[in-house]
Design a protein around this motif. Structure first.
Motif, PDB file in Angstrom:
ATOM      1  N   VAL A  99       1.216  -7.334   8.013  1.00 28.31           N
ATOM      2  CA  VAL A  99       0.610  -8.599   7.624  1.00 28.31           C
ATOM      3  C   VAL A  99      -0.097  -9.172   8.850  1.00 28.31           C
ATOM      4  CG1 VAL A  99       1.000 -10.913   6.697  1.00 28.31           C
ATOM      5  CG2 VAL A  99       2.391  -8.991   5.896  1.00 28.31           C
ATOM      6  N   VAL A 100      -1.408  -9.114   8.852  1.00 30.85           N
ATOM      7  CA  VAL A 100      -2.196  -9.617   9.973  1.00 30.85           C
ATOM      8  C   VAL A 100      -2.468 -11.093   9.700  1.00 30.85           C
ATOM      9  CG1 VAL A 100      -4.293  -9.333  11.328  1.00 30.85           C
ATOM     10  CG2 VAL A 100      -3.198  -7.336  10.302  1.00 30.85           C
ATOM     11  N   LEU A 101      -1.660 -11.956  10.326  1.00 32.82           N
ATOM     12  CA  LEU A 101      -1.739 -13.395  10.099  1.00 32.82           C
ATOM     13  C   LEU A 101      -2.756 -13.996  11.057  1.00 32.82           C
ATOM     14  CD1 LEU A 101      -0.758 -16.027   8.823  1.00 32.82           C
ATOM     15  CD2 LEU A 101       1.106 -16.060  10.503  1.00 32.82           C
ATOM     16  N   THR A 104       5.732  -6.287   8.466  1.00 36.39           N
ATOM     17  CA  THR A 104       5.693  -6.737   9.850  1.00 36.39           C
ATOM     18  C   THR A 104       4.545  -7.727  10.003  1.00 36.39           C
ATOM     19  OG1 THR A 104       6.562  -4.635  10.674  1.00 36.39           O
ATOM     20  CG2 THR A 104       5.408  -6.023  12.239  1.00 36.39           C
ATOM     21  N   ILE A 105       4.845  -8.892  10.555  1.00 33.58           N
ATOM     22  CA  ILE A 105       3.806  -9.888  10.772  1.00 33.58           C
ATOM     23  C   ILE A 105       3.210  -9.682  12.159  1.00 33.58           C
ATOM     24  CG2 ILE A 105       3.292 -12.351  11.001  1.00 33.58           C
ATOM     25  CD1 ILE A 105       5.482 -12.926   8.985  1.00 33.58           C
ATOM     26  N   GLN A 106       1.937  -9.396  12.182  1.00 33.62           N
ATOM     27  CA  GLN A 106       1.180  -9.323  13.430  1.00 33.62           C
ATOM     28  C   GLN A 106       0.370 -10.616  13.515  1.00 33.62           C
ATOM     29  OE1 GLN A 106       1.870  -6.866  15.367  1.00 33.62           O
ATOM     30  NE2 GLN A 106       2.719  -5.330  13.964  1.00 33.62           N
ATOM     31  N   ALA A 107       0.841 -11.552  14.345  1.00 31.47           N
ATOM     32  CA  ALA A 107       0.232 -12.873  14.418  1.00 31.47           C
ATOM     33  C   ALA A 107      -0.881 -12.881  15.453  1.00 31.47           C
ATOM     34  CB  ALA A 107       1.286 -13.924  14.761  1.00 31.47           C
ATOM     35  N   GLN A 116       7.423 -16.703  16.829  1.00 33.88           N
ATOM     36  CA  GLN A 116       8.664 -16.526  16.076  1.00 33.88           C
ATOM     37  C   GLN A 116       8.440 -15.641  14.855  1.00 33.88           C
ATOM     38  OE1 GLN A 116      10.406 -20.158  14.581  1.00 33.88           O
ATOM     39  NE2 GLN A 116      11.937 -19.080  13.353  1.00 33.88           N
ATOM     40  N   MET A 117       7.365 -15.896  14.105  1.00 34.53           N
ATOM     41  CA  MET A 117       7.111 -15.110  12.901  1.00 34.53           C
ATOM     42  C   MET A 117       6.850 -13.653  13.236  1.00 34.53           C
ATOM     43  SD  MET A 117       5.002 -17.624  10.301  1.00 34.53           S
ATOM     44  CE  MET A 117       3.886 -18.369  11.486  1.00 34.53           C
ATOM     45  N   ALA A 118       6.135 -13.394  14.317  1.00 32.94           N
ATOM     46  CA  ALA A 118       5.861 -12.015  14.712  1.00 32.94           C
ATOM     47  C   ALA A 118       7.112 -11.349  15.255  1.00 32.94           C
ATOM     48  CB  ALA A 118       4.741 -11.985  15.741  1.00 32.94           C
ATOM     49  N   HIS A 119       7.766 -12.001  16.205  1.00 33.77           N
ATOM     50  CA  HIS A 119       8.929 -11.402  16.872  1.00 33.77           C
ATOM     51  C   HIS A 119      10.041 -11.095  15.885  1.00 33.77           C
ATOM     52  CE1 HIS A 119      12.790 -11.562  19.087  1.00 33.77           C
ATOM     53  NE2 HIS A 119      12.121 -10.907  20.024  1.00 33.77           N
ATOM     54  N   GLY A 163       6.912  -7.626  14.823  1.00 36.09           N
ATOM     55  CA  GLY A 163       5.510  -7.559  15.200  1.00 36.09           C
ATOM     56  C   GLY A 163       5.256  -8.151  16.568  1.00 36.09           C
ATOM     57  N   GLU A 164       4.015  -8.440  16.845  1.00 38.14           N
ATOM     58  CA  GLU A 164       3.619  -8.992  18.131  1.00 38.14           C
ATOM     59  C   GLU A 164       2.739 -10.210  17.915  1.00 38.14           C
ATOM     60  OE1 GLU A 164       2.094  -6.383  21.161  1.00 38.14           O
ATOM     61  OE2 GLU A 164       2.989  -4.631  20.196  1.00 38.14           O
TER      62      GLU A 164
END
Length: 760
Positions: free
Chosen positions: A282-284, A346-349, A392-395, A399-400
């Motif tokens: 998920v590329v946020l 996985t959120i990649q922010a 926080q959302m990525a970690h 994700g990163e």
């Protein structure tokens, strides 16, 4: 037919545009009423809790020093369900950097192998100008870096509407670009209401925001004109004005409510992603929201205010939420992140605010020039930092955070490099109840070198009754089934498609779909209706969807003729395609049980307008009354077209996969283009299922007959399989040689009766 009878079989999910060639023929079996919707079925099969063996595919990325580890085998992995080690029943690998993967057509392979990217644009917690830059960066630097096998979806979030799926996971880069172009627009006048959201549509709207924007019904945003960008910027500002980020306590309470709504809405999105096979990135694209809502305020001014309150004993003026953060909202956020982890997301922010000159609050104009903080679009000037919440959302999902990334292409490039190799481990846990419960998995790498990171699916949800799924979940699962992998499913289907005549610059391509009745109706005992869903999408070599149709039927089983149970459902629709090679992805699904059949077929459309020679697949003629026959409905102001399948003056319906009797002749038609009337020679060879040549078959054909203007010429005759041919699946290859020109070839699969009913 009265209204009650008509309601027994009603189509929905129509194509958006009128068909230029509706079929002008009648069937005594059913009648279809265009535009009616299929209602949720009140009656359904009784659902009982059972246990069974569940096949689970576990996508795994193995990374060291930011790069994928290649060359691993199944023996290098261990998979655990709790403390129980599971045997690895299947193993596959996809390396998008390998030459074979780069040139492969998207027809085979597990969906779990393919990378899934969800581009999620945060419209509420981002500056409008930052969103425009992110939109341009995605279009210019991200899309060109994607591998052909990648599936990409586009979604937006706003506090008013929550998450909105603009485009489901698709390989179509043109539709992806269209979906990105639509960012922030309140309404689109698009090509369709594609039920699976695999087609975002043609972005067509009129702008009244700027006098220099041409009002032509075109796309001012795509044109690159400043007027179009200003119109889009205005739309984004209106979305952002739904909330505010003022630092006083009352506004913070409002923001806290918005954050709670955000967490709950994103939880629903995560649950939706759980139905998509494979690992999802998920590329946020966001600037995040003020972390003080979750962690308490860290500003020096507010810390000094609290110190003064303590010194003067004014404890009533100290807010615990302001000092320590809001526990309820923290719990909501943690529940949201746990749902993403469970959905294998996985959120990649990516902080789309980028580096700002002069500190927080500075911004860039549409040309990329720095602007001072005072000229910021947000009420109150400078924005509060959202970097902590993005981190926080990525970690917490593995994700990163790509902070201060003005070069979005560089951030995506690193992500694409890291996920270039996907290993899929298939396991089969036993005694799993069909209750939707979550089961945790653990994947370990044997003898892993120091610094190696194993990124794997953390668990899986047990199957749950299809009746419990929401309409959005059913839509996502259907799109996932349609676009994922090769032919599969428990419903046995067969597909026949051939270009029959030019329709302007494109060819008219009938598509005949057969669905075996027994497998389609399995599990529907005791139900009143059969909700049958049919989806057909044609993709070119680049994965672009060139045409599609989708229809949903509600069949009253009490009134359905016995052909449905004895043989099955036969559906006749059409596509309009230009010359070229295509892949047809055809899905037939029982909307009550989720049982489905997927067929992936290759289709070559000749350049009919050029007049070159072409031979279509042999058409084995069947009676119109053998199946429960349903045709695509006429839509809008479509002009009527002559029924295309004729043997002399007699209408027939071709068999998608003919069932023949050894030693017995069956009527067959050969249709071709660019053939002069006169003597031709035809020959037939029979191939086994594994491609072995089994010798000739007896093919007797008459003289060429001229067809309608622009249509094919035709030969009528019979084909007799050898009497000694045992029951089974075969392929008939026909060669036609005219007095002049090279031989022409075509083929069709057939079944010799006595074998299994081989529609799959």
């Amino acid at each position: 037919m009265n209204a009650r009878d008509r309601a027994s079989l009603t189509p929905s999910l129509p194509r958006s545009r009128a068909l230029r060639a509706a079929l002008c023929w009648a069937t005594p079996i059913v009648a279809l009423i265009a535009g009616a919707a299929v209602a949720e079925q009140a009656a359904g099969p009784r659902l009982t809790e059972v246990t069974q063996v569940t096949a689970v595919e576990v996508p795994v990325h193995v990374v060291r020093d930011g790069l994928p580890v290649r060359g691993l085998k199944a023996a290098d992995f261990e998979v655990y369900l709790g403390k129980q080690q599971l045997a690895i029943a299947g193993f596959d690998v996809l390396d998008v950097a390998a030459p074979a993967a780069a040139g492969a057509e998207l027809t085979t392979g597990s969906a779990a192998l393919r990378r899934h990217f969800l581009l999620l644009f945060d419209l509420s917690f981002s500056e409008p100008r930052s969103l425009l830059r992110a939109r341009q960066a995605v279009r210019d630097t991200v899309l060109p870096r994607l591998a052909p096998s990648d599936l990409v979806a586009v979604a937006t979030y706003s506090s008013a509407r929550g998450p909105q799926l603009v485009l489901a996971f698709s390989p179509d880069r043109k539709q992806l670009a269209t979906a990105v172009e639509s960012l922030g627009l309140p309404q689109l006048v698009d090509r369709s209401a594609d039920p699976l959201k695999l087609v975002a549509g043609d972005l067509t709207f009129k702008s009244e925001a700027e006098p220099d924007t041409p009002v032509t019904g075109g796309n001012p945003v795509a044109s690159g004109k400043r007027g179009g960008l200003q119109f889009l910027l205005t739309m984004l500002k209106e979305i952002q004005q739904e909330q505010t980020r003022i630092s006083d306590q009352a506004a913070r309470d409002v923001l806290g409510n918005v954050v709670t709504s955000y967490a709950r809405a994103m939880t629903d999105l995560a649950k939706l992603m759980g139905d998509v096979h494979g690992r999802k990135e998920v590329v946020l694209l966001s600037e995040g929201f003020d972390s003080a809502v979750l962690q308490g305020s860290e500003s020096q001014r507010e810390q000094a205010s609290r110190t003064d309150a303590v010194a003067f004993g004014e404890y009533q003026n100290i807010s615990s939420d302001q000092r320590f953060g809001n526990t309820k909202q923290n719990n909501e956020m943690e529940s949201m992140l746990e749902e993403f982890r469970r959905a294998d997301c996985t959120i990649q922010a990516i902080d789309i605010g980028g580096v700002r000159a002069g500190g927080v609050g500075a911004d860039n104009d549409l040309a990329g020039n720095m602007r001072p903080a005072a000229d910021n679009d947000r009420p109150g000037g400078a924005r509060a930092s959202g970097e902590a919440t993005l981190f926080q959302m990525a970690h917490d999902t593995g994700g990163e955070l790509y902070r201060n990334m003005n070069d979005l292409g560089d951030a995506m490039g690193r992500l694409l490099d890291k996920t270039a190799v996907t290993y899929v481990l298939s396991v089969q846990p036993e005694d799993i109840k069909r209750d939707g419960a979550y089961h945790r998995l653990r994947v370990e790498l044997k003898n892993a070198p120091r610094g190696t990171q194993v990124i794997a699916r953390a668990g899986f949800y047990a199957p749950r009754p299809y009746k419990r799924q929401s309409p959005r979940e059913r839509m996502v699962s259907a799109a996932n089934e349609l676009m994922g992998g090769s032919s599969s499913g428990s419903v046995r289907i067969a597909v026949l498609a051939a270009a029959l005549r030019p329709e302007g610059a494109k060819a008219y391509v009938p598509v005949v779909i057969e669905a075996d009745g027994a497998s389609l109706l399995a599990g529907s005992e005791g139900t009143a209706t059969l909700p049958a869903e049919i989806y057909v999408y044609a993709l070119d070599r680049e994965g672009t969807i060139q045409d599609y149709f989708a229809q949903s039927l509600s069949i009253d089983l009490a009134k359905a003729p016995p052909q449905l149970h004895q043989v099955g459902l036969k559906f006749f629709g059409h596509l309009e395609l230009g010359a070229g090679n295509y892949v047809l992805r055809v899905l037939v699904r029982n909307g009550a049980t989720r049982a489905y059949g997927l067929r992936v077929e290759r289709l070559a459309v000749p350049d009919l307008a050029a007049g070159g020679p072409a031979l279509l697949p042999p058409l084995f003629r069947e009676s119109l009354s053998r199946w429960l026959l349903v045709r695509e409905t006429q839509r809008g102001a479509a002009t009527e077209a002559q029924y295309p399948f004729m043997a002399g003056q007699q209408q027939f319906i071709p068999a998608s996969r003919p069932e023949l009797t050894a030693g017995q002749p069956s009527p067959v038609s050969l249709l071709g283009f660019g053939l002069a009337a006169g003597e031709v020679k035809v020959a037939a060879r029979i191939l086994s299922e594994d491609g072995r040549d089994l010798g000739a078959g007896e093919l007797k054909m008459g003289e060429l007959e001229e067809g309608e203007l622009g249509g094919p010429v035709q030969l009528l005759g019979t084909f007799r399989p050898p009497a000694q041919l045992p029951p089974g699946d075969y392929q008939l290859v026909v060669t036609l040689t005219a007095a002049q020109g090279a031989p022409l070839h075509s083929a069709i699969q057939f079944v010799v009766r006595g074998a299994r009913a081989a529609h799959g």
